[in-house]
Design a protein around this motif. Sequence first.
Motif, PDB file in Angstrom:
ATOM      1  N   GLU A   7       0.783  -1.187   0.127  1.00 40.00           N
ATOM      2  CA  GLU A   7      -0.150  -0.021  -0.019  1.00 40.00           C
ATOM      3  C   GLU A   7       0.973   1.221  -0.160  1.00 40.00           C
TER       4      GLU A   7
ATOM      5  N   GLU B 149       2.791   1.697  -3.397  1.00 43.34           N
ATOM      6  CA  GLU B 149       1.497   2.271  -4.539  1.00 43.34           C
ATOM      7  C   GLU B 149       1.477   3.576  -4.538  1.00 43.34           C
ATOM      8  N   LYS B 150       1.170   4.007  -3.102  1.00 40.63           N
ATOM      9  CA  LYS B 150       0.816   5.405  -2.826  1.00 40.63           C
ATOM     10  C   LYS B 150       2.158   6.203  -3.347  1.00 40.63           C
ATOM     11  N   SER B 151       3.274   5.858  -3.113  1.00 38.79           N
ATOM     12  CA  SER B 151       4.546   6.667  -3.359  1.00 38.79           C
ATOM     13  C   SER B 151       4.798   6.744  -4.682  1.00 38.79           C
TER      14      SER B 151
ATOM     15  N   ASN C 129      -1.603   6.768  -5.501  1.00 44.46           N
ATOM     16  CA  ASN C 129      -2.896   6.230  -5.257  1.00 44.46           C
ATOM     17  C   ASN C 129      -2.947   4.676  -4.858  1.00 44.46           C
ATOM     18  N   TYR C 130      -3.932   4.440  -4.004  1.00 46.46           N
ATOM     19  CA  TYR C 130      -4.067   3.074  -3.510  1.00 46.46           C
ATOM     20  C   TYR C 130      -5.550   2.712  -3.197  1.00 46.46           C
TER      21      TYR C 130
END
Length: 369
Positions: free
Chosen positions: A251, A254-256, A260-261
């Motif tokens: 998570e 993917e956000k970095s 978005n996640y």
Amino acid sequence: MDQFHDIRPYNDDEVVGVLHNLVDTPDFINTIVGFRFAGWPKLLQAPLAFAVKLALKRQVAGIKNVHDFQMRVAGYMDRMIKTTTSDVEYRGIEKLEKGVGYLFLSNHRDIAMDPAFVNYGLYLAGLDTVRIAIGDNLLRRPFVSDLMRLNKSFIVKRSANGIREMMAAFGQLSSYITHSLTQDQSNIWIAQKEGRAKDGLDQTDQALIKMLYMSQKKEKLSFSEAMANLKIVPVSISYEYDPCAFDKARELYEKSTTGNYEKAEFEDIDSIKNGIVGQKGKVVVTFGDVLKDGIETPEALVAEVDRQVITNYAIQASNEAALAIQQGKPSTDSAFSTYLESCPEELRDTVVAMYANPLKQQQKYLNKE
């Protein structure tokens, strides 16, 4: 009129009816089948569901109240501890008194296991178990809500829409917590902020402290008096290994990388399951000191809770090994190196940071003092 009826745990006289409804809930039965018999042929689904339902009917027949239910949960905890931990240690629990309602303000690593380990320690020490704050985002399936409320959980309405509805929900929650602690003399467990600290950095949300003050503020009590009434005890929970670490890292990664996640519909339920059955190594639960009168502002209270949570955090071999790796030194723990080998390569830096951060955060505090 029961002003807390929609958020409170179930009462003793409601337990039998709720259990009977659960046993007759196909979603609940099918979830157990999927969990216990994963990989079995689908054509066996119906007979397995029938067998599970019969077995559950026998198991719940002797449960007449909340205490009976929690004694059954204690049996499962015994089994889980033997199969998924190398050791469980409780520190500072001897400071707690019987018959006193404490607000355990805890760091948050695992959805179900954090309050479960606190509860188990209290149970072993002959103290009352806690009423557990749980967000309604985890209760999308009705049977999950029933199970949680049977186990003394109360609901935090995070999905309230609009300022007015949100303030009403916070006011009700604040009143319920204050009532539980001061009138019922019941213990409460609540995380220091919404959601797990996926990066391993513990920090108390000031909005949570302001919510706790709402109900007593109406009674014209000062902030200092109100917080002293709640008998807040900071709690630090430390896992040598986090069963959900790789999922948390995915998570964060993917956000970095994408900004978005998107959570899967029942991802939180999977996290609960993985946290229960996954290997944890050593677990240490440390109870801090009760916060005394004299803390005048939410900012000061947040600072004191953070200080206790961070400095009382039990540093594990995995934390030391992760920090060594971050610093370009050889790993200090071969078990952690082996553990990292099972982690997807793109997530390793994130996982290492997750384990190193509690030690780095603690070192900062200790260097200040």
